[in-house]
Design a protein around this motif. Structure first.
Motif, short mmCIF file in Angstrom:
data_model
loop_
_atom_site.label_atom_id
_atom_site.label_comp_id
_atom_site.label_asym_id
_atom_site.label_seq_id
_atom_site.Cartn_x
_atom_site.Cartn_y
_atom_site.Cartn_z
N ILE A 1 -22.57 -1.47 11.43
CA ILE A 1 -21.90 -0.23 11.01
C ILE A 1 -20.43 -0.25 11.42
O ILE A 1 -19.55 0.14 10.65
N GLN A 2 -20.16 -0.73 12.62
CA GLN A 2 -18.77 -0.83 13.08
C GLN A 2 -17.96 -1.75 12.17
O GLN A 2 -16.84 -1.42 11.75
N GLN A 3 -18.51 -2.92 11.87
CA GLN A 3 -17.80 -3.89 11.04
C GLN A 3 -17.51 -3.33 9.65
O GLN A 3 -16.40 -3.48 9.12
N GLN A 4 -18.49 -2.67 9.05
CA GLN A 4 -18.31 -2.16 7.70
C GLN A 4 -17.35 -0.97 7.68
O GLN A 4 -16.58 -0.80 6.73
N LEU A 5 -17.37 -0.17 8.73
CA LEU A 5 -16.44 0.96 8.80
C LEU A 5 -15.00 0.46 8.99
O LEU A 5 -14.07 1.02 8.40
N GLU A 6 -14.82 -0.55 9.80
CA GLU A 6 -13.47 -1.11 9.98
C GLU A 6 -12.93 -1.63 8.66
O GLU A 6 -11.75 -1.41 8.31
N LYS A 7 -13.78 -2.31 7.90
CA LYS A 7 -13.37 -2.84 6.61
C LYS A 7 -13.04 -1.71 5.62
O LYS A 7 -12.02 -1.75 4.92
N GLU A 8 -13.88 -0.69 5.59
CA GLU A 8 -13.67 0.43 4.67
C GLU A 8 -12.44 1.25 5.06
O GLU A 8 -11.67 1.69 4.20
N LEU A 9 -12.24 1.46 6.35
CA LEU A 9 -11.08 2.20 6.83
C LEU A 9 -9.79 1.45 6.54
O LEU A 9 -8.75 2.05 6.25
N ASN A 10 -9.85 0.13 6.63
CA ASN A 10 -8.68 -0.69 6.30
C ASN A 10 -8.29 -0.51 4.84
O ASN A 10 -7.11 -0.39 4.49
N THR A 11 -9.30 -0.46 3.95
CA THR A 11 -9.05 -0.24 2.53
C THR A 11 -8.48 1.15 2.28
O THR A 11 -7.52 1.32 1.52
N LEU A 12 -9.03 2.16 2.93
CA LEU A 12 -8.54 3.53 2.79
C LEU A 12 -7.10 3.65 3.28
O LEU A 12 -6.29 4.36 2.68
N ARG A 13 -6.78 2.95 4.33
CA ARG A 13 -5.42 3.00 4.87
C ARG A 13 -4.41 2.46 3.86
O ARG A 13 -3.32 3.01 3.70
N VAL A 14 -4.79 1.40 3.18
CA VAL A 14 -3.90 0.81 2.18
C VAL A 14 -3.66 1.77 1.03
O VAL A 14 -2.53 1.96 0.57
N THR A 15 -4.74 2.42 0.56
CA THR A 15 -4.62 3.30 -0.60
C THR A 15 -3.91 4.61 -0.26
O THR A 15 -3.32 5.24 -1.14
N ARG A 16 -3.94 5.02 0.99
CA ARG A 16 -3.36 6.32 1.35
C ARG A 16 -2.03 6.23 2.08
O ARG A 16 -1.33 7.23 2.22
N SER A 17 -1.67 5.06 2.57
CA SER A 17 -0.46 4.93 3.38
C SER A 17 0.81 5.24 2.60
O SER A 17 1.84 5.58 3.18
N ALA A 18 0.76 5.15 1.27
CA ALA A 18 1.95 5.45 0.45
C ALA A 18 2.35 6.91 0.60
O ALA A 18 3.52 7.28 0.41
N ALA A 19 1.40 7.76 0.96
CA ALA A 19 1.69 9.19 1.11
C ALA A 19 2.39 9.51 2.43
O ALA A 19 2.94 10.58 2.59
N LEU A 20 2.36 8.57 3.36
CA LEU A 20 2.98 8.79 4.66
C LEU A 20 4.44 8.38 4.59
O LEU A 20 4.79 7.22 4.77
N SER A 21 5.31 9.33 4.30
CA SER A 21 6.69 8.99 3.98
C SER A 21 7.73 9.58 4.92
O SER A 21 8.92 9.35 4.73
N SER A 22 7.33 10.36 5.91
CA SER A 22 8.33 10.94 6.80
C SER A 22 8.84 9.89 7.78
O SER A 22 8.28 8.81 7.92
N GLN A 23 9.90 10.23 8.49
CA GLN A 23 10.55 9.25 9.36
C GLN A 23 9.64 8.73 10.46
O GLN A 23 9.69 7.56 10.82
N ASP A 24 8.80 9.61 11.01
CA ASP A 24 7.91 9.18 12.09
C ASP A 24 6.59 8.63 11.57
O ASP A 24 5.67 8.37 12.34
N GLY A 25 6.50 8.45 10.26
CA GLY A 25 5.31 7.84 9.68
C GLY A 25 4.16 8.81 9.47
O GLY A 25 3.05 8.39 9.24
N SER A 26 4.43 10.10 9.54
CA SER A 26 3.36 11.08 9.36
C SER A 26 3.73 12.11 8.31
O SER A 26 4.89 12.35 8.03
N LEU A 27 2.72 12.69 7.71
CA LEU A 27 2.93 13.68 6.68
C LEU A 27 1.70 14.56 6.59
O LEU A 27 0.58 14.08 6.61
N GLY A 28 1.93 15.87 6.52
CA GLY A 28 0.82 16.79 6.34
C GLY A 28 -0.20 16.75 7.46
O GLY A 28 -1.39 16.87 7.23
#
Length: 274
Positions: free
Chosen positions: A197-224
């Motif tokens: 479960i840990q291995q699969q969650l790390e893999k899935e979270l890594n994919t989610l991070r790639v697809t959502r990181s474009a929305a993080l556009s403020s100077q400190d890397g955070s948004l909303g």
């Protein structure tokens, strides 16, 4: 008319007298300060500044400090949170149904200190869980994220999305409560292990991070209200987070069903370390 004129003149004289007295007081105070040793005056100013800064700091600290004494039970619907809630509190089996509100009770850890925390079971329905997490997250000393190990393969995407929201929340990231991933329903034959479960969650979270990181556009890397998950330039794993994340296997139902005891010893040991 003459009487009114006389009264107005009287008021004017009183105002002029008051101004003169104030000017005289200021002049006298200035002369006294000029006669003082400059080092002494600087010492007074510094002392006053320290007192003011201390008062401001104490006011901010005392009004903003939140006592984090809660353990939150969260997860998707039918993951076994409410039964786990009952087992942790009383050890007894209890038939449950989908929760639509929170439940809370004092929970005493099984260690020498016998620390007492407030155990809170939050609704798992996707239309409710976010608002209840928002309500209680600031008070969380630990968060028990309950996963249905038996159907994890089917729910991995939904589990990862909810976990992503949790781990990238600004308040949770800053407070860094202990995160316990409770891999529940281990009594079922097809249940996935905590390691898998840990291995699969790390893999899935890594994919989610790639697809959502474009929305993080403020100077400190955070948004909303979100922060970047893990470390940039590296594949995600839970060791990159500021909080401790631990995976434990458990079974709220137990191998012997309703009449038997729950298999939650590993979870209780982790809670005893809080």
């Amino acid at each position: 008319m003459e009487v009114e004129h006389i009264l107005n003149m009287g008021d004017q004289i009183e105002e002029e007298t008051a101004v003169s007295v104030l000017e005289l007081y200021i002049q006298t105070l200035r002369q006294q300060l000029e006669q003082q040793d400059p080092v002494f005056l600087i010492s007074i100013i510094v002392a006053l500044a320290v007192i003011i800064i201390t008062c401001v700091f104490l006011k901010y600290f005392l009004t903003s400090k939140t006592v984090r004494s809660s353990v939150l039970l969260i997860g998707l619907c039918d993951s076994g949170k409410t039964l786990l809630f009952s087992r942790l509190l009383s050890g007894k089996f209890k038939r449950t149904q989908t929760s639509i509100t929170d439940s809370s009770a004092p929970y005493k850890t099984k260690n020498d200190k016998s620390s007492t925390w407030t155990l809170i079971d939050l609704p798992g329905h996707d239309s409710l869980r976010s608002q209840y997490l928002e309500k209680f997250k600031s008070a969380a000393r630990a968060i028990v994220f309950v996963v249905d190990s038996a159907i994890f393969q089917k729910e991995v995407r939904d589990v990862a999305e909810f976990l992503y929201v949790l781990l990238t929340d600004n308040v949770i990231y800053r407070n860094a409560p202990v995160i316990l991933i409770a891999c529940n329903k281990q009594d079922i034959t097809m249940a996935k292990s905590a390691k898998l479960i840990q291995q699969q969650l790390e893999k899935e979270l890594n994919t989610l991070r790639v697809t959502r990181s474009a929305a993080l556009s403020s100077q400190d890397g955070s948004l909303g209200g979100s922060v970047y998950l893990g470390k940039k330039g590296k594949d995600f794993d839970f060791s990159q987070l500021p909080m401790k994340v631990e995976f434990v296997e458990c079974s709220a139902r137990g191998n012997k069903g309703e009449e038997g005891e729950a298999d939650i010893e590993n979870l209780e040991k982790s809670l005893a370390k809080l």
